[in-house]
Design an enzyme around this catalytic site. Structure first.
Site: not given
Length: 105
Positions: A22, A77
């Site tokens: 992230h 993702w």
């Protein structure tokens, strides 16, 4: 605009890897989130056990999730993120929505 809170559970042995992933969220993923109605979106982590708490604001959460699921980048993702969770599926389908019962504006 509705406020939405949800939880997910990370595999405790993958927390550091998840956080690293992230650090550089793909620009096309960020744009897809914005364009499908995810606003003021934050993720929080309790590192002792891998509890992830998400918060966002949206007009219609079910619709925002549906639109996001239709994007190509989300599929990529979610496939990448699945390794960090014990859900056996894409993490975005394993969110547990938490009911709001108090808000101080």
């Amino acid at each position: 605009m509705h406020r939405v809170c949800f939880t997910m559970n990370l595999r405790p042995d993958r927390i550091d890897d998840y956080l690293a992933a992230h650090q550089d969220v793909w620009p096309e993923m960020l744009e897809a989130l914005r364009s499908t109605g995810w606003h003021n979106y934050s993720l929080f982590l309790r590192p002792t056990d891998g509890l992830v708490v998400g918060y966002l604001e949206t007009e219609d959460f079910d619709r925002a999730r549906e639109l996001m699921a239709q994007t190509e980048v989300n599929g990529k993702w979610q496939s990448q993120m699945a390794q960090y969770f014990d859900t056996g599926t894409h993490p975005d389908t394993a969110m547990t929505v938490v009911d709001e019962y108090f808000h101080l504006a």
